[in-house]
Design an enzyme around this catalytic site. Sequence first.
Site, PDB file in Angstrom:
ATOM      1  N   SER A   1       0.835  -1.217   0.000  1.00 37.25           N
ATOM      2  CA  SER A   1       0.000   0.000   0.000  1.00 37.25           C
ATOM      3  C   SER A   1       0.864   1.259   0.000  1.00 37.25           C
ATOM      4  O   SER A   1       0.485   2.267  -0.601  1.00 37.25           O
ATOM      5  CB  SER A   1      -0.976   0.000   1.178  1.00 37.25           C
ATOM      6  OG  SER A   1      -0.305   0.222   2.392  1.00 37.25           O
ATOM      7  N   ASN A   2       2.009   1.217   0.661  1.00 43.83           N
ATOM      8  CA  ASN A   2       2.911   2.380   0.595  1.00 43.83           C
ATOM      9  C   ASN A   2       3.490   2.534  -0.807  1.00 43.83           C
ATOM     10  O   ASN A   2       3.642   3.656  -1.301  1.00 43.83           O
ATOM     11  CB  ASN A   2       4.028   2.256   1.634  1.00 43.83           C
ATOM     12  CG  ASN A   2       3.567   2.731   2.994  1.00 43.83           C
ATOM     13  OD1 ASN A   2       3.361   3.927   3.207  1.00 43.83           O
ATOM     14  ND2 ASN A   2       3.370   1.791   3.908  1.00 43.83           N
TER      15      ASN A   2
ATOM     16  N   ARG B   1      23.175 -13.942   2.107  1.00 46.57           N
ATOM     17  CA  ARG B   1      22.617 -12.583   2.015  1.00 46.57           C
ATOM     18  C   ARG B   1      23.431 -11.703   1.082  1.00 46.57           C
ATOM     19  O   ARG B   1      22.888 -10.902   0.319  1.00 46.57           O
ATOM     20  CB  ARG B   1      22.589 -11.941   3.407  1.00 46.57           C
ATOM     21  CG  ARG B   1      21.441 -12.402   4.219  1.00 46.57           C
ATOM     22  CD  ARG B   1      21.287 -11.609   5.511  1.00 46.57           C
ATOM     23  NE  ARG B   1      20.279 -12.269   6.312  1.00 46.57           N
ATOM     24  CZ  ARG B   1      18.969 -12.127   6.138  1.00 46.57           C
ATOM     25  NH1 ARG B   1      18.500 -11.320   5.213  1.00 46.57           N
ATOM     26  NH2 ARG B   1      18.121 -12.785   6.891  1.00 46.57           N
TER      27      ARG B   1
ATOM     28  N   MET C   1      10.449  -6.996   3.770  1.00 47.12           N
ATOM     29  CA  MET C   1      10.707  -7.693   5.022  1.00 47.12           C
ATOM     30  C   MET C   1      11.942  -8.591   4.917  1.00 47.12           C
ATOM     31  O   MET C   1      11.854  -9.817   5.055  1.00 47.12           O
ATOM     32  CB  MET C   1       9.469  -8.485   5.443  1.00 47.12           C
ATOM     33  CG  MET C   1       8.318  -7.580   5.818  1.00 47.12           C
ATOM     34  SD  MET C   1       8.840  -6.327   7.009  1.00 47.12           S
ATOM     35  CE  MET C   1       7.279  -5.620   7.492  1.00 47.12           C
TER      36      MET C   1
ATOM     37  N   ASN D   1      13.167   4.479   4.054  1.00 48.16           N
ATOM     38  CA  ASN D   1      12.241   3.455   4.556  1.00 48.16           C
ATOM     39  C   ASN D   1      11.099   4.143   5.298  1.00 48.16           C
ATOM     40  O   ASN D   1      11.257   5.260   5.786  1.00 48.16           O
ATOM     41  CB  ASN D   1      12.989   2.521   5.513  1.00 48.16           C
ATOM     42  CG  ASN D   1      12.115   1.410   6.064  1.00 48.16           C
ATOM     43  OD1 ASN D   1      11.332   0.795   5.339  1.00 48.16           O
ATOM     44  ND2 ASN D   1      12.228   1.149   7.361  1.00 48.16           N
TER      45      ASN D   1
ATOM     46  N   HIS E   1       8.544   3.344   8.544  1.00 49.75           N
ATOM     47  CA  HIS E   1       8.387   2.417   9.673  1.00 49.75           C
ATOM     48  C   HIS E   1       7.163   2.835  10.485  1.00 49.75           C
ATOM     49  O   HIS E   1       6.962   4.022  10.742  1.00 49.75           O
ATOM     50  CB  HIS E   1       9.642   2.426  10.548  1.00 49.75           C
ATOM     51  CG  HIS E   1       9.546   1.479  11.708  1.00 49.75           C
ATOM     52  ND1 HIS E   1       9.671   0.111  11.557  1.00 49.75           N
ATOM     53  CD2 HIS E   1       9.290   1.698  13.012  1.00 49.75           C
ATOM     54  CE1 HIS E   1       9.507  -0.466  12.731  1.00 49.75           C
ATOM     55  NE2 HIS E   1       9.274   0.472  13.632  1.00 49.75           N
TER      56      HIS E   1
HETATM   57  C1  GAR Z   1       3.898  -0.735   6.615  1.00 45.51           C
HETATM   58  O1  GAR Z   1       3.111  -0.463   7.748  1.00 45.51           O
HETATM   59  C2  GAR Z   1       5.332  -0.346   6.857  1.00 45.51           C
HETATM   60  O2  GAR Z   1       5.465   0.773   7.668  1.00 45.51           O
HETATM   61  C3  GAR Z   1       5.863  -1.585   7.552  1.00 45.51           C
HETATM   62  O3  GAR Z   1       5.275  -2.656   6.862  1.00 45.51           O
HETATM   63  C4  GAR Z   1       4.012  -2.246   6.377  1.00 45.51           C
HETATM   64  C5  GAR Z   1       3.956  -2.566   4.895  1.00 45.51           C
HETATM   65  O4  GAR Z   1       2.668  -2.303   4.390  1.00 45.51           O
HETATM   66  N1  GAR Z   1       7.297  -1.630   7.517  1.00 45.51           N
HETATM   67  C6  GAR Z   1       8.057  -2.031   8.531  1.00 45.51           C
HETATM   68  O5  GAR Z   1       7.620  -2.483   9.555  1.00 45.51           O
HETATM   69  C7  GAR Z   1       9.548  -1.889   8.300  1.00 45.51           C
HETATM   70  N2  GAR Z   1      10.271  -1.998   9.505  1.00 45.51           N
HETATM   71  P1  GAR Z   1       2.479  -2.073   2.854  1.00 45.51           P
HETATM   72  O6  GAR Z   1       3.075  -3.296   2.154  1.00 45.51           O
HETATM   73  O7  GAR Z   1       0.988  -1.999   2.669  1.00 45.51           O
HETATM   74  O8  GAR Z   1       3.177  -0.810   2.472  1.00 45.51           O
END
Ligand code: GAR
Length: 219
Positions: free
Chosen positions: A18-19, A70, A95, A112, A114
């Site tokens: 979604s981001n 990695r 992730m 990023n 968070h």
């Molecule tokens: C979001 O809430 C983002 O902030 C988080 O994962 C979600 C991804 O949602 N990221 C973290 O926790 C990174 N440490 P999305 O796939 O809908 O953007």
Amino acid sequence: MSEAAPKRTAILISGRGSNMAALVKAAEAQDFPAEISLVLSNREDAAGLDFAKEHGVPTLVLSHKGYSDRLAFDAALDAYLKAEGIEIVCLAGFMRLLTPWLVERWRNRMINVHPSLLPSFKGLHTHERALEAGVRFHGCTVHFVRAEMDEGPIILQAAVPVEADDTPDVLAARVLAQEHVIYPKGLELLAAGRLKVADERVEITGAKGGLPALVSPGV
Ligand code: GAR
């Protein structure tokens, strides 16, 4: 607005995206200083890939399964980014821990989002932990990426109130709405060359009358 060519930007996702969608939509504006040139996922089932394709953004699936470690994966990732002429990398729910080698190569060019007001609540399950801690405000952070997880100079933050009857899901939705506001704004600032990092703090340059307070309504 920016007269230079829009900065070629890659977005790295692992799931919902979604981001990523918020960034793609923002970059569709005529005068946005970044263009989304690639959406890369380490999982072929990432739901966000469909959105990217529908919006005409090139996609790539790079599974870590084919790589011995990695560093080998990150070297391949870096090679793809280089081949595509990528200038900025946005992690958006990617992730996977990146090696210090890769992070260093993209120093101050990789950002990023968070779901907490860093440096509070690094890591996973931030909304559950915020509720457990009893904080009155929670929120989200856009930051430059450093080798340590969820660390790095802070670019933008948005705060939201925590309500007495919040569940983790309700709070997560309130925070996510703000992520979708501040992440495109952070990318815009970076792509427009308006971020200066000194002593691991970010200065926003060229602000016309300052930035609006990024606190959600209802506070
Ligand atoms: C979001 O809430 C983002 O902030 C988080 O994962 C979600 C991804 O949602 N990221 C973290 O926790 C990174 N440490 P999305 O796939 O809908 O953007």
